[in-house]
Design a protein around this motif. Structure first.
Motif, mmCIF file in Angstrom:
data_model
loop_
_atom_site.group_PDB
_atom_site.id
_atom_site.type_symbol
_atom_site.label_atom_id
_atom_site.label_comp_id
_atom_site.label_asym_id
_atom_site.label_seq_id
_atom_site.Cartn_x
_atom_site.Cartn_y
_atom_site.Cartn_z
ATOM 1 N N LYS A 93 0.813 -1.221 0.000
ATOM 2 C CA LYS A 93 0.000 0.000 0.000
ATOM 3 C C LYS A 93 0.845 1.269 0.000
ATOM 4 O O LYS A 93 0.322 2.374 -0.151
ATOM 5 C CB LYS A 93 -0.916 0.017 1.228
ATOM 6 N N GLY A 94 2.136 1.133 0.244
ATOM 7 C CA GLY A 94 2.991 2.310 0.277
ATOM 8 C C GLY A 94 4.126 2.174 1.271
ATOM 9 O O GLY A 94 4.404 1.085 1.790
ATOM 10 N N ASP A 95 4.782 3.294 1.568
ATOM 11 C CA ASP A 95 5.945 3.324 2.470
ATOM 12 C C ASP A 95 5.906 4.633 3.246
ATOM 13 O O ASP A 95 6.134 5.705 2.681
ATOM 14 C CB ASP A 95 7.231 3.220 1.655
ATOM 15 N N VAL A 96 5.578 4.565 4.536
ATOM 16 C CA VAL A 96 5.509 5.773 5.360
ATOM 17 C C VAL A 96 6.232 5.540 6.686
ATOM 18 O O VAL A 96 6.213 4.436 7.231
ATOM 19 C CB VAL A 96 4.056 6.219 5.656
ATOM 20 N N ARG A 97 6.875 6.570 7.162
ATOM 21 C CA ARG A 97 7.517 6.520 8.474
ATOM 22 C C ARG A 97 6.490 6.793 9.559
ATOM 23 O O ARG A 97 5.444 7.400 9.319
ATOM 24 C CB ARG A 97 8.634 7.546 8.542
ATOM 25 N N ALA A 98 6.816 6.366 10.772
ATOM 26 C CA ALA A 98 5.924 6.566 11.913
ATOM 27 C C ALA A 98 5.954 8.019 12.376
ATOM 28 O O ALA A 98 6.871 8.784 12.058
ATOM 29 C CB ALA A 98 6.341 5.651 13.062
ATOM 30 N N LEU A 99 4.951 8.394 13.137
ATOM 31 C CA LEU A 99 4.958 9.688 13.795
ATOM 32 C C LEU A 99 6.073 9.729 14.835
ATOM 33 O O LEU A 99 6.564 8.680 15.287
ATOM 34 C CB LEU A 99 3.613 9.949 14.484
ATOM 35 N N TYR A 148 5.088 8.591 24.343
ATOM 36 C CA TYR A 148 3.838 8.865 23.645
ATOM 37 C C TYR A 148 4.119 9.204 22.184
ATOM 38 O O TYR A 148 5.217 9.633 21.822
ATOM 39 C CB TYR A 148 3.060 9.992 24.327
ATOM 40 N N ILE A 149 3.122 8.997 21.355
ATOM 41 C CA ILE A 149 3.212 9.336 19.938
ATOM 42 C C ILE A 149 2.798 10.796 19.777
ATOM 43 O O ILE A 149 1.735 11.206 20.243
ATOM 44 C CB ILE A 149 2.307 8.426 19.090
ATOM 45 N N VAL A 150 3.644 11.580 19.130
ATOM 46 C CA VAL A 150 3.416 13.020 19.012
ATOM 47 C C VAL A 150 2.409 13.299 17.893
ATOM 48 O O VAL A 150 2.665 12.955 16.729
ATOM 49 C CB VAL A 150 4.736 13.758 18.713
ATOM 50 N N PRO A 151 1.271 13.928 18.208
ATOM 51 C CA PRO A 151 0.316 14.272 17.148
ATOM 52 C C PRO A 151 0.943 15.263 16.177
ATOM 53 O O PRO A 151 1.756 16.097 16.563
ATOM 54 C CB PRO A 151 -0.845 14.929 17.908
#
Length: 757
Positions: free
Chosen positions: A104-110, A122-125
């Motif tokens: 479906k694609g290639d994306v880095r995490a937040l 925590y994951i930064v919005p």
């Protein structure tokens, strides 16, 4: 008098959520099966809280990965690069948390950062100018209804609008205040929907109120909540703070139309003084955090009852609770089968803290609390000292002077000596330390623990893995090697096992991030080195190669911060005791031919006080010297490295430089290398390796991606000071991801090296 908690651990007593999630990531179970496990955990935890007699039980404190990320999805604040992948809602969520690389694609995490002053991440919005904040998800409503079906009307818990906007990262020209009205409208709708479901209380977590606040911050907070509280739709709204006190906004907080205000009386140094000086608003319920939500020691009832008595001088409408969510302590002592009763009686995990709240409630209502069995038993537990001290260690720490914290010659001269000794190429490549802990490694460790193989057989296996790791690194072409750390179960627990003064739990797991759980050891007495901890393995690894082999140690501040500390002595004293033990190991490594030694201080910033005024006197004035003491005795030609991960470094960058290491590696990739500007602005002298790819994501970075990152670094860091390395240790990654990632790293470094030579 009633009781509550801010939140409960969500991983399951035996880490059931971790194992189910990882099976889902490997496509071994379906989304429905993962949700079935999650629901079983929630039902189990709900039953425990209900049976304890807790009056206000939270819901929506459960998360598959992170509560802040949950809030971003609830409010529709999800970058388009994730939603456009065409994945299911759950997989889109995990793509934002972990990254995605597939058909479906290639994306880095937040980005990921430390949650205030804890070891939780925590994951930064991420919010851009096109983001529209509006109520988008149903999770709080679904979990409230789920609990209601079990006969429990819960208190839904949501990250507050102000904290959410303050934690977010803004990618355009707009800032937090530009989204205040949208956020207020979304939270008003949230209250309306919860009211329609029958909720009586809603808890909005606002820990950002305990940090330094400007006039603009206070104005933003007020403007958001004046709108939210204008129509509460019949529900009672609790604003919950933790990790400190609200000295900057107490008056404004009390003036708003909250039905309850939650204050921390454990870490909140000024909380009691604020109420004593300014009073407490009539008609508002005080949710008093009097049971420590971060540490595992039993509550001292006498001291807590004294605090409660003082509070009752200002209000009788008090709900007793924990100082923060119980997310930060293990689930239950019931699974600790190996600790003796004499040790366990001093501990309270999450389930036991529920009992403490019930007993405190009983004691407050008792006519003569000091005559109750609960009080007498608790008083006996806290009378006298349980510690058998090590007088030699105490005297050594007490005698430390300025020269013990100073390494000679100074950095610039050492740098020249080391460059001549190692003759490393431009942009030397290395890793942070650990290599994948495969099933084979874990199986052999378990077999040794169960007595299925001998210690000699286990050590033979470790030597085999080290030899394979060294060979692999040489084949890949790395410049400075590591031994892989296969002998280590954890970067803190392993060292604790080699130190006198520590005890170890069996099932005291605590969530660090996502599916990553740690089992902090407990500092039980004075700390000293019982035996060499790493010398054998580092020396063996060095014998296999002509390339430099890094000795790998965990630093004193990180060992302290990732342990459950004593409460009967200062953190400073504990840190110096640990530092003395690590110093002995550093000198032992050097004497055995290890010329590069990395002393990780991954958690240096973690316990930095949340208020700037307290940074030096309460922390940095002993944390930095503790690290300097560790390496002040080595020769100038011995190169000292350190590593820091997932924290915000900009505001203490000069203190980090003052650690006087020779090389420092940083987590940087998830934050788009924003630390580079800070290094340049502050003329950072230490050689530096900002991480060029994110090891907390399963995706493999391409050579060109890494090369782009390196070239970005070169715009701000001198070529002769730049190292190339991953973000962090590779322990949690698989070999199938690690090898191609490192091959791409080395290839990128070689290309940039050729272009700059």
């Amino acid at each position: 008098m009633k009781t509550t908690i801010i939140g409960y651990p969500r991983i399951g007593d035996l880490r059931e959520l971790k194992f189910a999630s990882e099976k889902y990531f490997r496509k071994e179970i379906t989304a429905d099966e993962l949700e079935r496990t999650a629901k079983e955990i929630r039902q189990h935890d709900l039953a425990i809280q209900k049976s304890s007699g807790l009056d206000y039980i939270p819901s929506n404190d459960f998360s598959y990965y992170d509560g802040v990320l949950d809030t971003a999805f609830l409010l529709g604040a999800v970058p388009e690069r994730y939603t456009s992948l065409g994945l299911s809602e759950l997989d889109t969520y995990f793509a934002a948390a972990r990254g995605y690389q597939g058909d479906k694609g290639d994306v880095r995490a937040l980005a990921m950062k430390k949650w205030f002053n804890t070891n939780y991440h925590y994951i930064v919005p991420e919010i851009d100018d096109e983001t529209e904040i509006k109520l988008n998800g149903s999770k709080p409503f679904d979990l409230f209804s789920e609990a209601l079906e079990s006969g429990v009307k819960t208190k839904p818990v949501i990250i507050g609008a102000y904290t959410f906007l303050k934690l977010a990262r803004y990618k355009g020209s707009k800032k937090a205040e530009d989204f205040a009205e949208q956020a207020a409208k979304a939270y008003t709708e949230l209250l309306e929907k919860l009211a329609a479901l029958g909720a009586e209380w809603v808890q909005l977590d606002e820990p950002s109120l305990v940090t330094d606040m400007t006039a603009e911050d206070i104005s933003l907070f007020k403007s958001i909540y004046e709108k939210i509280l204008a129509d509460k739709h019949g529900v009672k709204v609790l604003v919950q703070t933790y990790f400190g006190d609200v000295r900057d906004c107490y008056s404004e907080l009390c003036a708003l139309d909250f039905d309850g205000i939650g204050l921390d009386f454990v870490e909140g140094k000024e909380s009691l003084n604020l109420i004593s000086k300014y009073g407490f608003p009539t008609g508002t319920v005080l949710f008093a955090g009097v049971v420590n939500g971060k540490n595992i020691w039993r509550n001292n009832y006498a001291g807590t009852l004294d605090i409660i008595a003082k509070l009752r001088g200002f209000t009788d409408d008090i709900v007793l609770g924990t100082s923060c969510s119980l997310l930060h302590v293990p689930c239950t002592l019931d699974n600790e089968s190996k600790l003796s009763a004499d040790i366990k009686k001093h501990f309270a995990y999450a389930a036991e803290k529920l009992t403490e709240l019930a007993e405190l409630k009983k004691l407050v209502l008792a006519e003569k609390p000091e005559e109750t069995a609960e009080f007498v038993r608790n008083a006996a537990l806290h009378s006298g000292s349980r510690i058998e001290g090590n007088e030699a260690v105490r005297q050594k720490v007490a005698s430390l002077g300025e020269k013990d914290f100073t390494r000679l010659p100074e950095f610039a001269e050492r740098e020249k000596i080391q460059k001549e000794r190692f003759k490393l190429p431009l942009f030397p490549t290395t890793t942070i330390g650990s290599f994948p802990q495969t099933k084979e490694v874990k199986a052999n460790r378990a077999a040794r623990r169960k007595g299925e193989i001998t210690q000699a057989e286990y050590e033979q296996f470790i030597e085999k893995k080290i030899a394979e790791c060294v060979s692999l690194q040489e084949e890949i072409g790395l410049d400075v090697l590591v031994h892989g750390e296969y002998e280590r179960n954890d970067m803190v627990e392993y060292f604790g096992e080699c130190l006198d003064g520590y005890i170890f739990t069996e099932k005291a797991w605590v969530q660090s991030y996502g599916t990553r759980c740690v089992k902090p050891p407990v500092i039980w007495g004075d700390i000293s080195r019982a035996r060499p901890m790493t010398v054998r393995w580092s020396k063996y690894a060095q014998s296999l190669t002509n390339k430099p082999m890094k000795g790998m140690l965990t630093g004193p501040v990180t060992i302290l911060n990732w342990s459950f500390p004593r409460e009967d002595i200062t953190l400073k004293e504990s840190a110096f005791q640990i530092a003395h033990a690590i110093r002995e190991e550093v000198l032992d490594l050097e004497a055995n031919g290890i010329s590069i030694i990395q002393v990780d201080e991954a958690a240096l910033r973690e316990k930095l006080p949340l208020r700037r005024a307290d940074w030096h006197k309460d922390y940095l004035d002993w944390a930095i010297p503790a690290f300097r003491y560790v390496h002040s005795g080595v020769k100038p030609q011995t190169q000292i490295h350190t590593h820091m991960c997932y924290s915000e470094f900009a505001d203490i960058i000069k203190d980090i430089d003052d650690m006087d290491a020779d090389v420092i590696t940083f987590e940087a990739s998830r934050s788009d290398l924003t630390i580079l500007d800070v290094l340049k602005e502050n003329s950072f002298r230490t050689e530096v390796g900002p991480g060029v790819y994110d090891i907390h994501s399963p995706r493999v970075p391409s050579k060109d991606e890494i090369k782009t990152a390196v070239n970005k670094m070169l715009g701000r860091i001198s070529a002769d000071k730049l190292w190339i390395n991953p973000d962090c240790g590779l322990k949690t990654r698989g070999t199938e991801e690690t090898v191609p990632s490192l091959e791409n790293l080395v290839a990128a470094a070689k290309e940039v090296r050729n272009e700059n030579s």
